[in-house]
Design a protein around this motif. Sequence first.
Motif, PDB file in Angstrom:
ATOM      1  N   SER A  44       0.808  -1.224   0.000  1.00 31.45           N
ATOM      2  CA  SER A  44       0.000   0.000   0.000  1.00 31.45           C
ATOM      3  C   SER A  44       0.846   1.281   0.000  1.00 31.45           C
ATOM      4  N   THR A  45       2.163   1.139  -0.033  1.00 30.24           N
ATOM      5  CA  THR A  45       3.036   2.320  -0.103  1.00 30.24           C
ATOM      6  C   THR A  45       2.743   3.090  -1.382  1.00 30.24           C
ATOM      7  N   VAL A  46       2.793   4.418  -1.297  1.00 34.44           N
ATOM      8  CA  VAL A  46       2.504   5.267  -2.452  1.00 34.44           C
ATOM      9  C   VAL A  46       3.720   6.126  -2.797  1.00 34.44           C
ATOM     10  N   ASP A  47       3.772   6.550  -4.061  1.00 33.87           N
ATOM     11  CA  ASP A  47       4.809   7.483  -4.478  1.00 33.87           C
ATOM     12  C   ASP A  47       4.286   8.909  -4.282  1.00 33.87           C
ATOM     13  N   PHE A  48       5.011   9.898  -4.807  1.00 31.52           N
ATOM     14  CA  PHE A  48       4.598  11.293  -4.599  1.00 31.52           C
ATOM     15  C   PHE A  48       3.291  11.641  -5.311  1.00 31.52           C
ATOM     16  N   SER A  49       2.897  10.836  -6.296  1.00 34.12           N
ATOM     17  CA  SER A  49       1.617  11.039  -7.000  1.00 34.12           C
ATOM     18  C   SER A  49       0.505  10.176  -6.409  1.00 34.12           C
ATOM     19  N   LEU A  50       0.803   9.559  -5.275  1.00 33.33           N
ATOM     20  CA  LEU A  50      -0.117   8.672  -4.558  1.00 33.33           C
ATOM     21  C   LEU A  50      -0.479   7.411  -5.341  1.00 33.33           C
ATOM     22  N   ASN A  51       0.369   7.038  -6.298  1.00 32.73           N
ATOM     23  CA  ASN A  51       0.198   5.783  -7.019  1.00 32.73           C
ATOM     24  C   ASN A  51       0.807   4.658  -6.203  1.00 32.73           C
ATOM     25  N   THR A  52       0.083   3.536  -6.148  1.00 26.29           N
ATOM     26  CA  THR A  52       0.621   2.323  -5.534  1.00 26.29           C
ATOM     27  C   THR A  52       1.287   1.494  -6.631  1.00 26.29           C
ATOM     28  N   ALA A  53       1.946   0.440  -6.226  1.00 24.61           N
ATOM     29  CA  ALA A  53       2.515  -0.496  -7.203  1.00 24.61           C
ATOM     30  C   ALA A  53       1.404  -1.058  -8.089  1.00 24.61           C
ATOM     31  N   LEU A  54       0.202  -1.247  -7.515  1.00 24.07           N
ATOM     32  CA  LEU A  54      -0.928  -1.772  -8.285  1.00 24.07           C
ATOM     33  C   LEU A  54      -1.345  -0.809  -9.397  1.00 24.07           C
ATOM     34  N   HIS A  55      -1.321   0.498  -9.139  1.00 14.28           N
ATOM     35  CA  HIS A  55      -1.635   1.466 -10.198  1.00 14.28           C
ATOM     36  C   HIS A  55      -0.724   1.250 -11.408  1.00 14.28           C
ATOM     37  N   TYR A  56       0.574   1.117 -11.150  1.00 15.37           N
ATOM     38  CA  TYR A  56       1.528   0.969 -12.249  1.00 15.37           C
ATOM     39  C   TYR A  56       1.378  -0.380 -12.959  1.00 15.37           C
ATOM     40  N   ALA A  57       1.161  -1.436 -12.206  1.00 12.92           N
ATOM     41  CA  ALA A  57       0.986  -2.747 -12.832  1.00 12.92           C
ATOM     42  C   ALA A  57      -0.264  -2.753 -13.709  1.00 12.92           C
ATOM     43  N   CYS A  58      -1.334  -2.115 -13.248  1.00 11.60           N
ATOM     44  CA  CYS A  58      -2.555  -2.017 -14.054  1.00 11.60           C
ATOM     45  C   CYS A  58      -2.310  -1.192 -15.311  1.00 11.60           C
ATOM     46  N   LEU A  74      -6.455  -2.100  -1.910  1.00 11.08           N
ATOM     47  CA  LEU A  74      -5.656  -1.396  -2.911  1.00 11.08           C
ATOM     48  C   LEU A  74      -6.457  -1.063  -4.157  1.00 11.08           C
ATOM     49  N   MET A  75      -7.414  -1.911  -4.491  1.00  8.12           N
ATOM     50  CA  MET A  75      -8.231  -1.643  -5.667  1.00  8.12           C
ATOM     51  C   MET A  75      -9.023  -0.354  -5.498  1.00  8.12           C
ATOM     52  N   LEU A  84      -8.543   5.340  -9.635  1.00  7.79           N
ATOM     53  CA  LEU A  84      -8.382   4.006  -9.066  1.00  7.79           C
ATOM     54  C   LEU A  84      -7.449   3.191  -9.967  1.00  7.79           C
ATOM     55  N   PRO A  85      -6.847   2.125  -9.449  1.00  4.68           N
ATOM     56  CA  PRO A  85      -5.995   1.286 -10.301  1.00  4.68           C
ATOM     57  C   PRO A  85      -6.703   0.783 -11.558  1.00  4.68           C
TER      58      PRO A  85
END
Length: 195
Positions: A44-58, A74-75, A84-85
């Motif tokens: 559930s860690t987010v980057d500076f844009s509040l994207n999770t790893a799941l956002h990027y994988a999607c 996370l969804m 949302l992802p």
Amino acid sequence: VLPDDVCDQKIIDPQTGMDPLIIASKYGHLYLVESFIRKGFDKSTVDFSLNTALHYACQNGDYDVVSLLYSNDLMLKKNASGRLPIESALLSHAAEKIVPLLAKNKINDGTLTKQIMFTAISCPNHYPTLYVLKYLQPEFDLDVLKESVKRGNCEMIKALISAWPEAKSALTSERLIDLAGADGLKRFISKVMEN
């Protein structure tokens, strides 16, 4: 085996705020994602844009990485843009691969479903809309239908009418034909209302 310094959960990219798990997910490195999860990295860690790893994988349409990262919490996690992802998948043309996987646990929140539908209809073609209708099975929404008519995508309107029987009568009762811009779209809607 990964070196210990790569597995340090406190390391983040100072420009993006991405940790190693997010970076590995962004670039589709399945082995690294598996390793970081085993090492206890927080999904559930987010980057500076509040994207999770799941956002990027999607966004990348990486089914295997998404499968590893998937969770209901996370969804439903929105990034700084309010996305949302699943919306990342829709906007990046990865809907065909990702929407069925993410939809296995239905979203019961009408507001979120509406947000996802608006994202789907904002895509240039109608395929994201088809996948959302098929897998999320949202309830009829007049605002979504109105926006689809404004956008003028006949295939999208056909998909909505097919999924939502009440959409056809709404075209007539709400005078949605008045929202249609192009003559071809007006003819299309008139033809649909006749049938």
